[in-house]
Design a protein around this motif. Sequence first.
Motif, PDB file in Angstrom:
ATOM      1  N   UNK A 173       0.934  -1.036   0.238  1.00 46.00           N
ATOM      2  CA  UNK A 173      -0.064  -0.046  -0.137  1.00 46.00           C
ATOM      3  C   UNK A 173       1.120   1.434  -0.058  1.00 46.00           C
ATOM      4  N   UNK A 174       0.705   2.181  -0.810  1.00 46.01           N
ATOM      5  CA  UNK A 174       1.487   3.286  -0.947  1.00 46.01           C
ATOM      6  C   UNK A 174       0.803   4.394  -0.406  1.00 46.01           C
ATOM      7  N   UNK A 175       1.545   4.933   0.389  1.00 45.42           N
ATOM      8  CA  UNK A 175       0.794   6.107   1.419  1.00 45.42           C
ATOM      9  C   UNK A 175       1.904   7.417   1.571  1.00 45.42           C
ATOM     10  N   UNK A 176       1.573   8.586   1.649  1.00 44.12           N
ATOM     11  CA  UNK A 176       2.329   9.603   1.912  1.00 44.12           C
ATOM     12  C   UNK A 176       3.028   9.582   3.516  1.00 44.12           C
ATOM     13  N   UNK A 177       4.078  10.026   3.658  1.00 40.99           N
ATOM     14  CA  UNK A 177       4.482   9.888   5.136  1.00 40.99           C
ATOM     15  C   UNK A 177       3.900  11.197   5.874  1.00 40.99           C
ATOM     16  N   UNK A 178       3.306  12.194   5.053  1.00 43.90           N
ATOM     17  CA  UNK A 178       2.642  13.216   5.920  1.00 43.90           C
ATOM     18  C   UNK A 178       1.361  12.713   6.169  1.00 43.90           C
ATOM     19  N   UNK A 179       0.748  11.487   6.164  1.00 47.18           N
ATOM     20  CA  UNK A 179      -0.751  11.247   6.330  1.00 47.18           C
ATOM     21  C   UNK A 179      -0.555   9.821   7.159  1.00 47.18           C
ATOM     22  N   UNK A 180       0.575   9.609   7.816  1.00 47.22           N
ATOM     23  CA  UNK A 180       0.537   8.456   8.680  1.00 47.22           C
ATOM     24  C   UNK A 180       0.305   8.973  10.131  1.00 47.22           C
ATOM     25  N   UNK A 181      -0.980   9.471  10.432  1.00 46.96           N
ATOM     26  CA  UNK A 181      -1.471  10.125  11.506  1.00 46.96           C
ATOM     27  C   UNK A 181      -1.720   8.999  12.951  1.00 46.96           C
ATOM     28  N   UNK A 182      -1.611   9.769  13.926  1.00 48.75           N
ATOM     29  CA  UNK A 182      -1.844   8.997  15.241  1.00 48.75           C
ATOM     30  C   UNK A 182      -3.208   9.400  15.519  1.00 48.75           C
ATOM     31  N   UNK A 183      -4.289   8.484  15.910  1.00 52.44           N
ATOM     32  CA  UNK A 183      -5.512   8.638  16.198  1.00 52.44           C
ATOM     33  C   UNK A 183      -5.473   8.530  17.571  1.00 52.44           C
ATOM     34  N   UNK A 200       3.319  -1.405   3.996  1.00 49.87           N
ATOM     35  CA  UNK A 200       3.345   0.062   3.940  1.00 49.87           C
ATOM     36  C   UNK A 200       4.447   0.372   2.988  1.00 49.87           C
ATOM     37  N   UNK A 201       4.285   1.389   2.006  1.00 45.09           N
ATOM     38  CA  UNK A 201       5.363   1.907   1.303  1.00 45.09           C
ATOM     39  C   UNK A 201       5.232   3.451   1.435  1.00 45.09           C
ATOM     40  N   UNK A 202       6.062   3.902   2.236  1.00 45.04           N
ATOM     41  CA  UNK A 202       5.945   5.348   2.452  1.00 45.04           C
ATOM     42  C   UNK A 202       6.610   6.276   1.295  1.00 45.04           C
ATOM     43  N   UNK A 203       5.839   7.222   0.753  1.00 44.87           N
ATOM     44  CA  UNK A 203       6.505   8.234  -0.019  1.00 44.87           C
ATOM     45  C   UNK A 203       6.288   9.652   0.484  1.00 44.87           C
ATOM     46  N   UNK A 204       7.329  10.414  -0.595  1.00 42.80           N
ATOM     47  CA  UNK A 204       7.246  11.997  -0.164  1.00 42.80           C
ATOM     48  C   UNK A 204       8.224  12.268   1.189  1.00 42.80           C
ATOM     49  N   UNK A 205       7.640  13.122   1.743  1.00 43.82           N
ATOM     50  CA  UNK A 205       8.334  13.765   3.173  1.00 43.82           C
ATOM     51  C   UNK A 205       7.090  14.026   3.921  1.00 43.82           C
ATOM     52  N   UNK A 206       7.521  14.484   5.377  1.00 41.16           N
ATOM     53  CA  UNK A 206       6.578  14.931   6.057  1.00 41.16           C
ATOM     54  C   UNK A 206       5.558  15.906   5.776  1.00 41.16           C
ATOM     55  N   UNK A 207       6.137  17.018   5.150  1.00 46.31           N
ATOM     56  CA  UNK A 207       5.448  18.254   4.629  1.00 46.31           C
ATOM     57  C   UNK A 207       5.027  18.092   3.139  1.00 46.31           C
ATOM     58  N   UNK A 208       5.795  17.466   2.218  1.00 46.55           N
ATOM     59  CA  UNK A 208       5.735  17.647   0.800  1.00 46.55           C
ATOM     60  C   UNK A 208       5.619  16.222   0.128  1.00 46.55           C
ATOM     61  N   UNK A 210       4.282  14.520  -3.784  1.00 47.70           N
ATOM     62  CA  UNK A 210       3.976  14.816  -5.244  1.00 47.70           C
ATOM     63  C   UNK A 210       3.425  13.547  -5.718  1.00 47.70           C
ATOM     64  N   UNK A 211       2.623  13.849  -6.875  1.00 48.21           N
ATOM     65  CA  UNK A 211       2.355  12.547  -7.777  1.00 48.21           C
ATOM     66  C   UNK A 211       3.316  11.741  -8.237  1.00 48.21           C
ATOM     67  N   UNK A 212       4.510  12.341  -8.484  1.00 48.47           N
ATOM     68  CA  UNK A 212       5.537  11.679  -9.040  1.00 48.47           C
ATOM     69  C   UNK A 212       6.021  10.669  -7.865  1.00 48.47           C
ATOM     70  N   UNK A 213       6.055  10.935  -6.530  1.00 50.04           N
ATOM     71  CA  UNK A 213       6.383  10.081  -5.357  1.00 50.04           C
ATOM     72  C   UNK A 213       5.427   8.831  -5.573  1.00 50.04           C
ATOM     73  N   UNK A 214       4.310   9.082  -5.974  1.00 46.05           N
ATOM     74  CA  UNK A 214       3.201   7.855  -5.759  1.00 46.05           C
ATOM     75  C   UNK A 214       3.670   7.008  -7.108  1.00 46.05           C
ATOM     76  N   UNK A 215       3.831   7.794  -8.171  1.00 46.64           N
ATOM     77  CA  UNK A 215       3.958   6.857  -9.355  1.00 46.64           C
ATOM     78  C   UNK A 215       5.438   6.042  -9.343  1.00 46.64           C
ATOM     79  N   UNK A 216       6.534   6.816  -8.796  1.00 48.98           N
ATOM     80  CA  UNK A 216       7.800   6.053  -8.493  1.00 48.98           C
ATOM     81  C   UNK A 216       7.515   4.736  -7.789  1.00 48.98           C
ATOM     82  N   UNK A 217       6.551   4.783  -6.720  1.00 47.43           N
ATOM     83  CA  UNK A 217       6.652   3.429  -5.786  1.00 47.43           C
ATOM     84  C   UNK A 217       5.868   2.595  -6.344  1.00 47.43           C
ATOM     85  N   UNK A 218       4.896   2.791  -7.709  1.00 44.12           N
ATOM     86  CA  UNK A 218       4.300   1.772  -8.048  1.00 44.12           C
ATOM     87  C   UNK A 218       4.970   0.577  -8.658  1.00 44.12           C
ATOM     88  N   UNK A 219       4.473  -0.713  -8.310  1.00 46.64           N
ATOM     89  CA  UNK A 219       5.100  -1.856  -8.963  1.00 46.64           C
ATOM     90  C   UNK A 219       4.283  -3.238  -8.987  1.00 46.64           C
TER      91      UNK A 219
END
Length: 465
Positions: A173-183, A200-208, A210-219
Amino acid sequence: MGAPSNSGDGGKNALLRALPSVEQLLRRPSLEPLLSGVPRARAVAALRLAVDRARGRLVASGGPGFDDADVRHALATLATPGLRPVLNATGVVLHTNLGRAPLAASAVARVAEVARGYSNLEYDLDEGERGSRYAPLVGLLRSLTGAEDAVVVNNCAGAVLLVLAALAAGRECVVSRGELVEIGGGFRVPEVMKQSGAKLVEVGTTNRTRLSDYAAALGPETALLVKVHRSNFALVGFTEEVEVAELSALGRARGVPVFQDLGAGALVPLKGPGSSQELTVAQAVSAGADVVAFSGDKLLGGPQAGVVVGRSALISRIKAHPLMRALRVDKLTVAALEATLVLYRDGRADEVPVHRLLAQPPEDLRARAVRLQGLLAGRGVRARVASVVGQVGGGAMPLAGLPSSACILTLEKPEAFLERLRAGMPPVIGRITDGEVLLDVRCLEEEELQAVADAVTAAIPGNPP
């Protein structure tokens, strides 16, 4: 011979040995008026509790020993339900610790109707055979969200767990690092997700990110693109994120479904001063999310539930997963959620208490605070009315500041005062700001102001309880 001394360990031990047994107390003449008419089982439980209270007091401070008042306290404790109504003077609408969304009157009535007897929970009245407990909800959720199908489980964390287990176990599952929240309660979304067996496949950084980050992680092992709505915190400043429409376009192009964990679950645009606009479920579906999960007891304003809507083929896989049985909801949740959804279907969302509480004009809130101030003044309690800022709560709209009004009390020991308020009947829950007690009126009904004034008066030091 005098009573044992309570000085030193020897005196304390003597007092502990002198504590009466339950059988002795059942025969004590002074307790007959207290225990008269009390069922024996409750009387025994109360006496045990009373002796335990006295024992704890002796161990902690060396005295005093057992007193008949301990029995009165124990009987009152046993007669008081553990879960009971409170008056919310915090100004937080979706207060997680106070049960989040209050239910609409029609939902309360439906729950009572279904609870008092049998129902067709899993019985198809047309066919005369076993049916689905989700049947009353699916049609409503489809029409309100635009999704092809739907299912409901016990809460949104359960919904996320189920979706990932059914659609991505053993895969990525590809997910942004900036969205791995604590509830709430210290539970973290990454840990909930890992329990599903997904990688989990984390992409991007905490604050940024991009779509290219998701695309690069797809396999070849990618099962889902995951979008987690940051409903309980906000990133501001130098930030960038990918909206669900962009992510969905990438998913369609690469043959990978998009799962949106929407969290708060708004079904309609929110109204009221200070409210920020949340992405609605229908907007997420329209933007192309293949599966969307959201809470029932936040901005939807219903009972605790985790709702999953999306494409029929994916929802069918989710329904067939073994966890579906473990996470299913009961008849009371189905009843309350159906009645709440009916209000949305009929264009009566303003009857959902959450929407009414959020939409209150500041002038109405100030007038209510002035009325509470007058009730307090009539009881000799001085308070001033001030403008304050409340919260939506429940992990929803973290940047929203709700303009409200409160009665403010200046007291020597505000923490002790709030403790006495909580111990009242009914308990009143306020808050402390800058060393003063604030009683925000946003979540107080007009008919509750009298009870709040009585509770405040009783909690003031020197006043009779």
